[in-house]
Design a protein around this motif. Sequence first.
Motif, mmCIF file in Angstrom:
data_model
loop_
_atom_site.group_PDB
_atom_site.id
_atom_site.type_symbol
_atom_site.label_atom_id
_atom_site.label_comp_id
_atom_site.label_asym_id
_atom_site.label_seq_id
_atom_site.Cartn_x
_atom_site.Cartn_y
_atom_site.Cartn_z
ATOM 1 N N VAL A 59 0.835 -1.203 0.000
ATOM 2 C CA VAL A 59 0.000 0.000 0.000
ATOM 3 C C VAL A 59 0.873 1.258 0.000
ATOM 4 N N VAL A 81 -0.753 -0.839 -4.517
ATOM 5 C CA VAL A 81 -2.112 -0.320 -4.390
ATOM 6 C C VAL A 81 -1.981 1.179 -4.161
ATOM 7 N N ARG A 82 -2.683 1.983 -4.999
ATOM 8 C CA ARG A 82 -2.365 3.398 -5.064
ATOM 9 C C ARG A 82 -3.483 4.315 -4.606
ATOM 10 N N LYS A 83 -3.075 5.498 -4.184
ATOM 11 C CA LYS A 83 -4.026 6.574 -3.906
ATOM 12 C C LYS A 83 -4.642 7.029 -5.235
ATOM 13 N N LEU A 105 -8.457 3.859 -2.445
ATOM 14 C CA LEU A 105 -7.326 3.095 -2.982
ATOM 15 C C LEU A 105 -7.742 2.476 -4.316
ATOM 16 N N ASP A 122 1.823 -3.410 4.615
ATOM 17 C CA ASP A 122 1.881 -1.971 4.839
ATOM 18 C C ASP A 122 2.848 -1.702 5.985
ATOM 19 N N THR A 130 -7.130 0.794 5.968
ATOM 20 C CA THR A 130 -6.303 0.724 4.764
ATOM 21 C C THR A 130 -6.089 -0.716 4.311
ATOM 22 N N ALA A 134 -7.407 -2.567 0.880
ATOM 23 C CA ALA A 134 -6.500 -3.276 -0.035
ATOM 24 C C ALA A 134 -6.947 -4.723 -0.209
#
Length: 174
Positions: A59, A81-83, A105, A122, A130, A134
């Motif tokens: 993440v 895994v992206r913003k 995400l 993470d 979060t 994910a």
Amino acid sequence: ELSGDLERARGLIREVPDFPEPGVLFRDISPVLADPEAFRAVVYGMVRQVPEFDLVLGVEARGFLLGAAVAYACGTGVVGVRKPGKLPVVAHRVDYTLEYGTATLELPEDTVRPGQRVLVVDDVLATGGTVLAASELARRAGAQVVGVSVALELSALGGRERLTDLPLQVVFTA
Ligand code: PRP
């Protein structure tokens, strides 16, 4: 009992009061990653007792660094895994609640394949929002989330409880 390298790694976790908002004590593991022995000890600590997996989901942002190291150490691939707004082609998107605000995400297209066993990585587990987001991304791609691994668990924020039956590996607890 912690090894010497792990003990030094714990001492390198920087605590920053009132970031990113007043009242939040931010834990920054950047100094840990910058130290070769501490970095290695933490990465191996993160995979000590995890179930078998085929792919790592790391993440953004420090989960990229730890996730890539975990994947390389274990011989698997890694997916970031992206913003929101960073990926050219989005396979799946999940909105969730963070300790301080809301977040989104996104999972890149053509990465996670159906049936793969995924380890979510993470730096910090706080409320668990979060890593749950994910995990949901991985499931939407048809994968099976077999575990979660983080360097630091903030136990007062209840993330472990929210993960329920998902195996959780942590190196440090605060
Ligand atoms: C922090 C941390 C985890 C998340 C944990 O990320 O790196 O990803 O919060 O919180 P949760 O368990 O309550 O969801 P942050 O939002 O600071 O982003 P960054 O890693 O890009 O700095």
